[in-house]
Write an enzyme that holds these catalytic residues in place. Structure first.
Site, short mmCIF file in Angstrom:
data_model
loop_
_atom_site.label_atom_id
_atom_site.label_comp_id
_atom_site.label_asym_id
_atom_site.label_seq_id
_atom_site.Cartn_x
_atom_site.Cartn_y
_atom_site.Cartn_z
N CYS A 13 0.82 -1.22 0.00
CA CYS A 13 0.00 0.00 0.00
C CYS A 13 0.85 1.26 0.00
O CYS A 13 0.32 2.35 -0.22
CB CYS A 13 -0.92 0.02 1.20
SG CYS A 13 -2.03 -1.37 1.20
N HIS A 62 -3.02 6.68 4.40
CA HIS A 62 -3.50 5.48 3.72
C HIS A 62 -4.86 5.10 4.31
O HIS A 62 -5.07 5.19 5.52
CB HIS A 62 -2.49 4.34 3.90
CG HIS A 62 -2.97 3.06 3.32
ND1 HIS A 62 -3.58 2.99 2.09
CD2 HIS A 62 -2.96 1.79 3.82
CE1 HIS A 62 -3.92 1.73 1.85
NE2 HIS A 62 -3.55 0.99 2.88
N ASN A 111 -10.27 -0.10 1.36
CA ASN A 111 -8.81 -0.02 1.23
C ASN A 111 -8.43 -0.44 -0.19
O ASN A 111 -8.55 -1.61 -0.55
CB ASN A 111 -8.17 -0.95 2.27
CG ASN A 111 -6.65 -1.00 2.17
OD1 ASN A 111 -6.07 -0.45 1.23
ND2 ASN A 111 -6.02 -1.66 3.12
N1 ACO Z 1 -17.21 -9.65 10.91
C1 ACO Z 1 -17.44 -9.99 12.18
N2 ACO Z 1 -16.46 -10.39 13.03
C2 ACO Z 1 -15.22 -10.41 12.54
C3 ACO Z 1 -14.90 -10.08 11.22
C4 ACO Z 1 -15.97 -9.68 10.39
N3 ACO Z 1 -15.79 -9.33 9.12
N4 ACO Z 1 -13.59 -10.20 11.04
C5 ACO Z 1 -13.06 -10.62 12.19
N5 ACO Z 1 -14.04 -10.74 13.11
C6 ACO Z 1 -13.93 -11.19 14.48
C7 ACO Z 1 -12.70 -12.04 14.70
O1 ACO Z 1 -12.95 -13.38 14.34
C8 ACO Z 1 -12.51 -11.88 16.19
O2 ACO Z 1 -13.40 -12.74 16.86
P1 ACO Z 1 -12.92 -13.59 18.15
O3 ACO Z 1 -12.55 -12.53 19.15
O4 ACO Z 1 -14.11 -14.37 18.47
O5 ACO Z 1 -11.74 -14.35 17.66
C9 ACO Z 1 -12.95 -10.43 16.45
O6 ACO Z 1 -13.76 -10.06 15.33
C10 ACO Z 1 -11.81 -9.47 16.58
O7 ACO Z 1 -10.89 -9.72 15.54
P2 ACO Z 1 -9.58 -8.86 15.34
O8 ACO Z 1 -8.84 -9.36 14.14
O9 ACO Z 1 -8.85 -8.77 16.63
O10 ACO Z 1 -10.24 -7.44 15.04
P3 ACO Z 1 -9.53 -6.06 14.97
O11 ACO Z 1 -10.15 -5.15 15.91
O12 ACO Z 1 -8.03 -6.17 14.98
O13 ACO Z 1 -9.96 -5.59 13.50
C11 ACO Z 1 -9.03 -5.44 11.30
C12 ACO Z 1 -9.59 -6.35 12.37
C13 ACO Z 1 -10.16 -4.56 10.81
C14 ACO Z 1 -8.51 -6.29 10.16
C15 ACO Z 1 -7.91 -4.56 11.90
O14 ACO Z 1 -7.00 -5.38 12.60
C16 ACO Z 1 -7.15 -3.79 10.86
O15 ACO Z 1 -7.71 -2.96 10.18
N6 ACO Z 1 -5.85 -4.02 10.78
C17 ACO Z 1 -5.01 -3.31 9.83
C18 ACO Z 1 -5.06 -4.04 8.57
C19 ACO Z 1 -4.51 -3.26 7.44
O16 ACO Z 1 -4.33 -2.07 7.55
N7 ACO Z 1 -4.28 -3.93 6.34
C20 ACO Z 1 -3.92 -3.30 5.15
C21 ACO Z 1 -2.47 -3.14 5.02
S1 ACO Z 1 -2.17 -2.42 3.55
C22 ACO Z 1 -1.85 -3.49 2.24
O17 ACO Z 1 -0.69 -3.62 1.84
C23 ACO Z 1 -3.03 -4.24 1.57
#
Ligand code: ACO
Length: 331
Positions: free
Chosen positions: A113, A255, A285
């Site tokens: 990204c 980003h 994203n």
């Molecule tokens: N719907 C409902 N529940 C979900 C979903 C969903 N779509 N996805 C995950 N959950 C659940 C998980 O299973 C977990 O449940 P559990 O506690 O029973 O195990 C709970 O929600 C919390 O999951 P986390 O992964 O801890 O959630 P988090 O608050 O970290 O949010 C997210 C996840 C949105 C992916 C966040 O971590 C994030 O945005 N991280 C940055 C990612 C990023 O920026 N990526 C792009 C990089 S750029 C590139 O090069 C493409």
């Protein structure tokens, strides 16, 4: 003194919209969870027949038109992407062919990204050292083609798009241009965001397809932690190099990965939401395309004015983090 400036921007977005309620029918998720956790309401998804070079071409045509630069005037085309049309030839060469930019060198650059900001910095160096007049930077990702729509952890996050910039050397007396760039990488996080198969490490086989190894895998929590810290560190380096402070920033383009990451950055940098460009709600994203699409849309809508100081910071697969400060305008 030669100022390297962005002469004009362009962007391209698919028309197909994927909403949170569409995703509710595909995986165990909810509109409320997606909005609360990411800030995303909908995203654009490319048609099956659309490739990265198609979106690049459309964004490039808009940028060249806005810049009043002809394809044959280009000295270099850099395409930043992690979803090239194919491993080789480079997508940049495919774009060169479609543009008929026969005087340009062309290559791809992969920085996740952070791709647009890596490419901007590379383009700046070529304009300074090679006597080039015009460089086209195009960034596009069609992450929908490497997203596993049975994996709720990732499939709600991504959208497709392309952004393009035409860069050139401005007048020595002008004050517009790139004020600083800063690139970082931490390969210790290489396995936090990656596509396991399809390369030389794990060539495509029936087994890799069966095991969904041609899809993007991500440890979201760790990427989140990296991003929150790295964005501030990179911004402070950029400001120091440019001799500026956060109070000098007129427009902030982070980003667009997660609204919570954007809010943390605004808070840590004390940059008001009114100065921050946000597209994640409508576009998700879009990987390397997020920042140039946001900038191109803001320029088209008159939200960015000549003289504005713009801070752009991105992070992504690698892990990489990169930024640039520019004073908008062409003089
Ligand atoms: N719907 C409902 N529940 C979900 C979903 C969903 N779509 N996805 C995950 N959950 C659940 C998980 O299973 C977990 O449940 P559990 O506690 O029973 O195990 C709970 O929600 C919390 O999951 P986390 O992964 O801890 O959630 P988090 O608050 O970290 O949010 C997210 C996840 C949105 C992916 C966040 O971590 C994030 O945005 N991280 C940055 C990612 C990023 O920026 N990526 C792009 C990089 S750029 C590139 O090069 C493409």
């Amino acid at each position: 003194m030669l100022n390297v400036q962005i002469k004009a921007m362009g962007h391209a977005l698919p028309t197909r919209v994927l909403t949170n309620s569409d995703l509710e029918k595909m995986v165990d998720t909810s509109n409320d969870w997606i909005i609360e956790t990411t800030g995303i309401i909908e995203r654009r998804i490319a048609e099956d027949s659309t490739s990265t070079s198609d979106l690049c071409y459309d964004a490039a045509v808009m940028a060249l038109h806005n810049a009043k630069v002809k394809p044959e005037q280009l000295d270099l085309i850099i395409v930043a992407t992690v979803t090239p049309d194919m491993p080789f030839p480079s997508t940049a060469c495919i774009v060169q062919k479609r543009l008929e930019a026969w005087n340009a060198a062309a290559f791809d650059l992969a920085a996740g990204c952070s791709g647009f900001l890596y490419a901007l910095s590379v383009a700046e160096k070529f304009l300074f050292t090679n006597g080039y007049n015009y460089v086209l930077v195009v960034t596009s990702d069609i992450l929908s083609k490497i997203t596993d729509y049975t994996d709720r952890n990732t499939c709600v996050l991504f959208g497709d798009g392309a952004g393009a910039a035409v860069l050139g050397r401005g007048n020595s007396s002008g004050d517009a241009g790139i004020l600083s760039t800063y690139l970082t990488a931490d390969g210790r996080g290489a396995d936090l965001l990656y596509m396991p198969a399809g390369g030389s490490a794990l060539p495509a086989s029936e087994q890799t397809v069966r095991e969904h190894l041609h899809y993007l895998k991500m440890n979201g929590r760790e990427v989140f932690r990296f991003a929150s810290k790295a964005m501030v560190e990179v911004s402070e380096n950029l400001l120091e190099k440019a001799g500026l402070g956060y109070q000098d920033i007129d427009v902030f383009i982070p980003h667009q990965a997660n609204m919570r990451i954007i809010k943390t950055a605004m808070k840590n940098m004390q940059i008001a939401e009114a100065k921050t460009l946000i597209t994640i709600d409508k576009l998700g994203n879009m990987s390397a395309a997020s920042i140039p699409v946001a900038l191109s849309m803001a320029v088209s809508e008159g939200k960015v004015k000549p003289g504005d100081v713009i801070l752009m910071v991105a992070f992504g697969a690698g892990l990489t983090c990169a930024g640039a400060i520019i004073r908008w305008g062409w003089n």
